[in-house]
Design an enzyme around this catalytic site. Structure first.
Site, PDB file in Angstrom:
ATOM      1  N   GLU A 128       0.863  -1.171   0.000  1.00 34.03           N
ATOM      2  CA  GLU A 128       0.000   0.000   0.000  1.00 34.03           C
ATOM      3  C   GLU A 128       0.900   1.221   0.000  1.00 34.03           C
ATOM      4  OE1 GLU A 128      -2.162  -3.337   1.864  1.00 34.03           O
ATOM      5  OE2 GLU A 128      -0.350  -2.315   2.559  1.00 34.03           O
ATOM      6  N   TYR A 140       7.419   2.559  -7.597  1.00 35.75           N
ATOM      7  CA  TYR A 140       6.773   1.246  -7.679  1.00 35.75           C
ATOM      8  C   TYR A 140       6.333   0.938  -9.106  1.00 35.75           C
ATOM      9  CZ  TYR A 140       6.802   1.570  -2.590  1.00 35.75           C
ATOM     10  OH  TYR A 140       7.188   1.700  -1.278  1.00 35.75           O
TER      11      TYR A 140
END
Length: 173
Positions: A128, A140
């Site tokens: 998350e 990411y």
């Protein structure tokens, strides 16, 4: 799944080599220990408005967790905390000291934990990230993660709560 969307074999091969390099080179990434706790807490408090407590970190020193340290000139510059459940690795915390940002440490830690998770037999990596943390989101995405959902009001924020992007990627090398 036979590759990432939009990636040719050459890009996949280059990425595979980068992950293998991150897992095997002599960048000083090793296991966090309880002796690192003062430095961990200093970095954690300097980076987060709602930092983890010492007790939370202590709870992570278990067999189903992996705690990695990135050391720059012998000093803790960043860390990553991952938990393993079944065949899934869940990145719980990746943090780099403000003084060490911009040196690629977060990327190297991420590559290292991807490679380590794959070597440990994990199939999927989940994380998350705060919706407002654009730098982490870009990192990411650049390492093959895709957003699969949103957790509403997941993080504490100065004016209430903040959504989290839920992201995954295979742990393939």
């Amino acid at each position: 799944m036979d590759g990432y969307q939009g990636m040719g074999n050459s890009a996949m091969s280059d990425r595979t080599k980068a992950y293998q390099q991150a897992a095997q080179d002599d960048l000083v990434i090793n296991t966090l220990s309880r002796d690192d706790m003062p430095a961990i807490l200093e970095i954690e408090h300097s980076c987060h408005s709602s930092p983890w407590s010492e007790g939370i970190f202590e709870d992570c020193f278990k067999a189903t967790y992996r705690l990695w340290a990135a050391r720059l000139n012998g000093e803790l510059a960043g860390y990553a905390v991952v938990t393993y459940q079944y065949d899934e690795a869940h990145l719980l915390n990746l943090c780099v000291s403000p003084a060490a940002r911009g040196l690629g440490i977060a990327r190297r830690l991420l590559q290292y934990l991807i490679a380590g998770s794959a070597q440990d037999g994990m199939q999927l990596l989940l994380l998350e990230v705060r919706h407002s943390n654009r730098a982490a989101y870009r990192l990411y995405c650049s390492e093959g993660f895709e957003q699969i959902g949103v957790r509403p009001d997941y993080y504490p924020a100065p004016n209430g709560r903040e959504n989290a992007r839920v992201m995954t990627r295979p742990c393939l090398l």
